[in-house]
Design a protein around this motif. Structure first.
Motif, PDB file in Angstrom:
ATOM      1  N   GLN A  95     -98.315 -13.671  19.527  1.00 39.83           N
ATOM      2  CA  GLN A  95     -97.460 -12.734  18.794  1.00 39.83           C
ATOM      3  C   GLN A  95     -96.077 -12.659  19.432  1.00 39.83           C
ATOM      4  N   LEU A  96     -96.045 -12.615  20.750  1.00 38.96           N
ATOM      5  CA  LEU A  96     -94.754 -12.569  21.446  1.00 38.96           C
ATOM      6  C   LEU A  96     -93.959 -13.841  21.190  1.00 38.96           C
ATOM      7  N   ASN A  97     -94.629 -14.975  21.240  1.00 42.74           N
ATOM      8  CA  ASN A  97     -93.943 -16.246  20.970  1.00 42.74           C
ATOM      9  C   ASN A  97     -93.419 -16.300  19.544  1.00 42.74           C
ATOM     10  N   ARG A  98     -94.208 -15.822  18.576  1.00 41.29           N
ATOM     11  CA  ARG A  98     -93.743 -15.787  17.181  1.00 41.29           C
ATOM     12  C   ARG A  98     -92.526 -14.887  17.049  1.00 41.29           C
ATOM     13  N   GLY A  99     -92.551 -13.742  17.713  1.00 42.34           N
ATOM     14  CA  GLY A  99     -91.419 -12.821  17.648  1.00 42.34           C
ATOM     15  C   GLY A  99     -90.166 -13.416  18.257  1.00 42.34           C
ATOM     16  N   MET A 100     -90.333 -14.103  19.368  1.00 41.49           N
ATOM     17  CA  MET A 100     -89.178 -14.727  19.997  1.00 41.49           C
ATOM     18  C   MET A 100     -88.621 -15.845  19.126  1.00 41.49           C
ATOM     19  N   GLU A 101     -89.493 -16.621  18.532  1.00 43.44           N
ATOM     20  CA  GLU A 101     -89.053 -17.696  17.636  1.00 43.44           C
ATOM     21  C   GLU A 101     -88.321 -17.116  16.433  1.00 43.44           C
ATOM     22  N   TRP A 102     -88.863 -16.036  15.870  1.00 40.53           N
ATOM     23  CA  TRP A 102     -88.259 -15.364  14.721  1.00 40.53           C
ATOM     24  C   TRP A 102     -86.845 -14.895  15.066  1.00 40.53           C
ATOM     25  N   SER A 103     -86.697 -14.219  16.219  1.00 45.33           N
ATOM     26  CA  SER A 103     -85.380 -13.706  16.572  1.00 45.33           C
ATOM     27  C   SER A 103     -84.426 -14.820  16.988  1.00 45.33           C
ATOM     28  N   GLU A 104     -84.958 -15.871  17.615  1.00 47.99           N
ATOM     29  CA  GLU A 104     -84.107 -16.988  18.036  1.00 47.99           C
ATOM     30  C   GLU A 104     -83.485 -17.699  16.838  1.00 47.99           C
ATOM     31  N   ILE A 105     -84.272 -17.929  15.805  1.00 50.00           N
ATOM     32  CA  ILE A 105     -83.757 -18.582  14.596  1.00 50.00           C
ATOM     33  C   ILE A 105     -82.670 -17.731  13.960  1.00 50.00           C
ATOM     34  N   ARG A 106     -82.928 -16.430  13.844  1.00 53.42           N
ATOM     35  CA  ARG A 106     -81.944 -15.551  13.227  1.00 53.42           C
ATOM     36  C   ARG A 106     -80.718 -15.378  14.109  1.00 53.42           C
ATOM     37  N   ARG A 107     -80.909 -15.311  15.421  1.00 49.90           N
ATOM     38  CA  ARG A 107     -79.786 -15.179  16.343  1.00 49.90           C
ATOM     39  C   ARG A 107     -78.835 -16.359  16.182  1.00 49.90           C
ATOM     40  N   ALA A 108     -79.381 -17.558  16.122  1.00 54.01           N
ATOM     41  CA  ALA A 108     -78.540 -18.755  15.969  1.00 54.01           C
ATOM     42  C   ALA A 108     -77.792 -18.724  14.638  1.00 54.01           C
ATOM     43  N   ARG A 109     -78.491 -18.328  13.567  1.00 51.15           N
ATOM     44  CA  ARG A 109     -77.852 -18.257  12.247  1.00 51.15           C
ATOM     45  C   ARG A 109     -76.741 -17.223  12.245  1.00 51.15           C
ATOM     46  N   PHE A 110     -76.996 -16.033  12.799  1.00 54.19           N
ATOM     47  CA  PHE A 110     -75.994 -14.973  12.804  1.00 54.19           C
ATOM     48  C   PHE A 110     -74.802 -15.342  13.682  1.00 54.19           C
TER      49      PHE A 110
END
Length: 161
Positions: free
Chosen positions: A26-41
């Motif tokens: 779950q932590l890895n999924r959350g980090m991946e989720w935020s990492e993708i959005r962080r790069a896009r933003f």
């Protein structure tokens, strides 16, 4: 399904060591989720700033060439587009969203690292549910906090619109 909208409780009847693995996932999924959005933003925030700067600079330079009506009209057009881009940027608030994703990733990474350290120093048979639960609870708190702050940023009263 998005990590932010997938609020499933942990699977029941897992042994504590497997539950810890599920929390890690779950932590890895959350980090991946935020990492993708962080790069896009970050890309959008940078693009908006660069476009605004380019149009402002171009319009100023072109206004300096006053013997051609075409250039003057082009400069005024570029200035207008630059102003429009600058006006749109606060609406999307890419920079604040990028920073929010950066923060969520750091917080989730810390929880994951602490859990991995705990698992590395504890024999699987000695892991108890009470040992794993705080990591899951903290990850849920991060999810709730990020969600609340995300909504606060998008709320009309917060944007001044």
């Amino acid at each position: 399904m998005s990590w932010m909208t997938d609020h499933r409780p942990p699977p029941s009847a897992l042994p504590p060591a497997e539950l810890a693995g599920w929390v890690q996932g779950q932590l890895n999924r959350g980090m991946e989720w935020s990492e993708i959005r962080r790069a896009r933003f970050r890309r959008f925030a940078t693009l908006i700033k660069l476009l605004s700067l380019a149009f402002s600079v171009a319009s100023t330079v072109i206004l300096g060439i006053q013997d051609l009506d075409f250039w003057a009209s082009l400069a005024f057009s570029l200035g207008a587009v630059g102003v429009a881009i600058s006006a749109v940027e606060p609406f999307f608030n890419w920079r604040a969203r990028w920073v929010l994703m950066e923060e969520s990733e750091v917080r989730l990474r810390r929880i994951r690292d602490e859990l991995e350290y705990f698992l590395a120093r504890t024999p699987p048979e000695a892991i108890r549910f009470e040992d794993v639960d705080p990591y899951f609870q903290r990850s849920q708190e991060v999810r709730t906090d990020i969600s609340r702050r995300w909504l606060d940023q998008r709320h009309p009263d917060q944007r001044g619109m």
